[in-house]
Design a protein around this motif. Sequence first.
Motif, PDB file in Angstrom:
ATOM      1  N   GLY A 148     -20.559  -9.453   1.808  1.00 26.97           N
ATOM      2  CA  GLY A 148     -21.175  -8.914   3.018  1.00 26.97           C
ATOM      3  C   GLY A 148     -22.445  -9.652   3.371  1.00 26.97           C
ATOM      4  O   GLY A 148     -22.853  -9.699   4.534  1.00 26.97           O
ATOM      5  N   ASN A 149     -23.094 -10.240   2.356  1.00 24.47           N
ATOM      6  CA  ASN A 149     -24.294 -11.063   2.537  1.00 24.47           C
ATOM      7  C   ASN A 149     -23.954 -12.475   2.090  1.00 24.47           C
ATOM      8  O   ASN A 149     -23.599 -12.694   0.919  1.00 24.47           O
ATOM      9  CB  ASN A 149     -25.453 -10.523   1.690  1.00 24.47           C
ATOM     10  CG  ASN A 149     -25.798  -9.082   2.028  1.00 24.47           C
ATOM     11  OD1 ASN A 149     -26.408  -8.804   3.041  1.00 24.47           O
ATOM     12  ND2 ASN A 149     -25.381  -8.158   1.161  1.00 24.47           N
ATOM     13  N   LEU A 150     -24.032 -13.428   2.989  1.00 25.86           N
ATOM     14  CA  LEU A 150     -23.661 -14.795   2.644  1.00 25.86           C
ATOM     15  C   LEU A 150     -24.394 -15.802   3.517  1.00 25.86           C
ATOM     16  O   LEU A 150     -24.942 -15.457   4.571  1.00 25.86           O
ATOM     17  CB  LEU A 150     -22.153 -15.008   2.769  1.00 25.86           C
ATOM     18  CG  LEU A 150     -21.523 -15.006   4.161  1.00 25.86           C
ATOM     19  CD1 LEU A 150     -20.241 -15.814   4.162  1.00 25.86           C
ATOM     20  CD2 LEU A 150     -21.219 -13.578   4.620  1.00 25.86           C
ATOM     21  N   HIS A 151     -24.376 -17.039   3.049  1.00 27.33           N
ATOM     22  CA  HIS A 151     -25.067 -18.127   3.747  1.00 27.33           C
ATOM     23  C   HIS A 151     -24.244 -19.388   3.583  1.00 27.33           C
ATOM     24  O   HIS A 151     -23.770 -19.701   2.484  1.00 27.33           O
ATOM     25  CB  HIS A 151     -26.461 -18.330   3.150  1.00 27.33           C
ATOM     26  CG  HIS A 151     -27.201 -19.507   3.696  1.00 27.33           C
ATOM     27  ND1 HIS A 151     -27.954 -19.434   4.846  1.00 27.33           N
ATOM     28  CD2 HIS A 151     -27.303 -20.784   3.257  1.00 27.33           C
ATOM     29  CE1 HIS A 151     -28.499 -20.606   5.094  1.00 27.33           C
ATOM     30  NE2 HIS A 151     -28.115 -21.456   4.138  1.00 27.33           N
ATOM     31  N   PHE A 152     -24.063 -20.134   4.673  1.00 33.04           N
ATOM     32  CA  PHE A 152     -23.374 -21.417   4.584  1.00 33.04           C
ATOM     33  C   PHE A 152     -23.963 -22.391   5.594  1.00 33.04           C
ATOM     34  O   PHE A 152     -24.706 -21.996   6.504  1.00 33.04           O
ATOM     35  CB  PHE A 152     -21.859 -21.262   4.789  1.00 33.04           C
ATOM     36  CG  PHE A 152     -21.435 -20.725   6.138  1.00 33.04           C
ATOM     37  CD1 PHE A 152     -21.323 -21.553   7.242  1.00 33.04           C
ATOM     38  CD2 PHE A 152     -21.097 -19.376   6.289  1.00 33.04           C
ATOM     39  CE1 PHE A 152     -20.903 -21.061   8.473  1.00 33.04           C
ATOM     40  CE2 PHE A 152     -20.678 -18.872   7.509  1.00 33.04           C
ATOM     41  CZ  PHE A 152     -20.582 -19.721   8.609  1.00 33.04           C
ATOM     42  N   THR A 153     -23.637 -23.659   5.410  1.00 34.93           N
ATOM     43  CA  THR A 153     -24.061 -24.684   6.354  1.00 34.93           C
ATOM     44  C   THR A 153     -22.835 -25.390   6.915  1.00 34.93           C
ATOM     45  O   THR A 153     -21.780 -25.467   6.267  1.00 34.93           O
ATOM     46  CB  THR A 153     -24.990 -25.721   5.700  1.00 34.93           C
ATOM     47  OG1 THR A 153     -24.283 -26.390   4.639  1.00 34.93           O
ATOM     48  CG2 THR A 153     -26.236 -25.057   5.149  1.00 34.93           C
ATOM     49  N   PHE A 154     -22.983 -25.897   8.122  1.00 30.30           N
ATOM     50  CA  PHE A 154     -21.898 -26.667   8.745  1.00 30.30           C
ATOM     51  C   PHE A 154     -22.507 -27.622   9.758  1.00 30.30           C
ATOM     52  O   PHE A 154     -23.219 -27.203  10.669  1.00 30.30           O
ATOM     53  CB  PHE A 154     -20.887 -25.747   9.435  1.00 30.30           C
ATOM     54  CG  PHE A 154     -19.726 -26.482  10.055  1.00 30.30           C
ATOM     55  CD1 PHE A 154     -18.796 -27.122   9.247  1.00 30.30           C
ATOM     56  CD2 PHE A 154     -19.575 -26.545  11.429  1.00 30.30           C
ATOM     57  CE1 PHE A 154     -17.726 -27.815   9.811  1.00 30.30           C
ATOM     58  CE2 PHE A 154     -18.511 -27.218  11.996  1.00 30.30           C
ATOM     59  CZ  PHE A 154     -17.572 -27.861  11.191  1.00 30.30           C
ATOM     60  N   GLN A 155     -22.250 -28.904   9.551  1.00 33.33           N
ATOM     61  CA  GLN A 155     -22.698 -29.968  10.445  1.00 33.33           C
ATOM     62  C   GLN A 155     -24.186 -29.860  10.781  1.00 33.33           C
ATOM     63  O   GLN A 155     -24.601 -30.042  11.920  1.00 33.33           O
ATOM     64  CB  GLN A 155     -21.829 -30.010  11.704  1.00 33.33           C
ATOM     65  CG  GLN A 155     -20.418 -30.457  11.395  1.00 33.33           C
ATOM     66  CD  GLN A 155     -19.509 -30.629  12.590  1.00 33.33           C
ATOM     67  OE1 GLN A 155     -18.316 -30.853  12.429  1.00 33.33           O
ATOM     68  NE2 GLN A 155     -20.033 -30.540  13.800  1.00 33.33           N
ATOM     69  N   GLY A 156     -24.968 -29.521   9.767  1.00 27.34           N
ATOM     70  CA  GLY A 156     -26.411 -29.492   9.916  1.00 27.34           C
ATOM     71  C   GLY A 156     -26.999 -28.168  10.342  1.00 27.34           C
ATOM     72  O   GLY A 156     -28.226 -28.031  10.405  1.00 27.34           O
ATOM     73  N   ALA A 157     -26.178 -27.172  10.640  1.00 29.49           N
ATOM     74  CA  ALA A 157     -26.667 -25.847  11.040  1.00 29.49           C
ATOM     75  C   ALA A 157     -26.515 -24.870   9.882  1.00 29.49           C
ATOM     76  O   ALA A 157     -25.547 -24.949   9.110  1.00 29.49           O
ATOM     77  CB  ALA A 157     -25.909 -25.336  12.261  1.00 29.49           C
ATOM     78  N   HIS A 158     -27.458 -23.949   9.768  1.00 28.79           N
ATOM     79  CA  HIS A 158     -27.414 -22.896   8.753  1.00 28.79           C
ATOM     80  C   HIS A 158     -26.945 -21.595   9.397  1.00 28.79           C
ATOM     81  O   HIS A 158     -27.385 -21.240  10.504  1.00 28.79           O
ATOM     82  CB  HIS A 158     -28.797 -22.685   8.144  1.00 28.79           C
ATOM     83  CG  HIS A 158     -29.231 -23.793   7.244  1.00 28.79           C
ATOM     84  ND1 HIS A 158     -29.403 -23.627   5.882  1.00 28.79           N
ATOM     85  CD2 HIS A 158     -29.522 -25.093   7.497  1.00 28.79           C
ATOM     86  CE1 HIS A 158     -29.787 -24.774   5.336  1.00 28.79           C
ATOM     87  NE2 HIS A 158     -29.878 -25.677   6.301  1.00 28.79           N
TER      88      HIS A 158
END
Length: 350
Positions: free
Chosen positions: A210-220
């Motif tokens: 339910g709480n998560l963090h990821f990055t993609f193509q330079g965006a958080h």
Amino acid sequence: MRPAEERALKDLEVGRVEASGVAFTVEDGLAVVRQVEAGTLTLWGSAPAFHVRAVSSAGANEEWTVVVRNAMPDAELTAQVGEDTLLVQDTEPGPLPTVKRWRIRLPVGAEARLTVAPPLWDQPRPFRFAALADVQEALPRVGDIYQRINADPTLRFIFFSGDLTQRGTIEQLEEFQSRLQESRIPLFATLGNHELLNPDPRFHEYFGRGNLHFTFQGAHFTMIDSGNGSLDPRAEVELDRWLEAGRDSVHILGTHIPLVDPIGVRNGAFASRNEAASLLAKLARARLDLSLYGHVHSYYAFSNAGIPAFISGGGGAIPEQFDGVGRHFLAVEVDPPAQSVRTVSLVRVD
């Protein structure tokens, strides 16, 4: 006093399994282990890109098939043991673009790091994604929203801010998963208050943290679990770390219940104004670029402590009767090299 504590603890267990002499750990819990048997590991992706550590003991099974559901259509599997690259064999593509399958041999007594990601996923480049929330009782007809999203080939994934279902039952979670087969792109979600109407919530088993963090193509991207109208202290500690990581980049936050209700016509905000104010101060100090909410079944654009904010609760749940916005989603364009969110566009579905 801490209604979300059990879910915050469940977050810590997502993505861990040991079978046939191999211990698999999805880093940061960005995929759910759906099944592991007979040399096949099946995962449900919770982010566009993620890593899996595979530690093989003596006598372990070496030949594995890795299946990832809810994957990016152009995802690839790469694997390394130290500096050595392992051979990965693609299998014949199946009927769904979001289901990927590979074969790999894991050396006995070694630790391998597997990466599931599209090409150049870690290179800053502009892209677009869809933002959506609040499907609930419209689950049987959500396919028309997916069809509208499918018609825009520039949208890379769906960022979903909670209330997938009406009551969070196993049957409804299964149906949400089944309906998602109509989408050409994956959907990454946090939960909403309606997932908690089931006395035994199963969201984590199906869709992950339910709480998560990821990055993609330079965006958080950060998602926080506000299903109870508050944030658990364990999750807030993680939020602090994620805000620091995204301070100098484009950073987008999604959660179900708005910190502050900009309209005030219903109970559409955090339970505590003090907690909401404290969290808003954190977001402002960390220079968050965009906040996306659901819960209120309409569309509102406003500002939270100087941060652009949007409520988009048009996934199909019973709409507010006075605004005429109806079912909708948002199309968001981000430009990580320029450290900006270019546009947030309302897309009506009916």
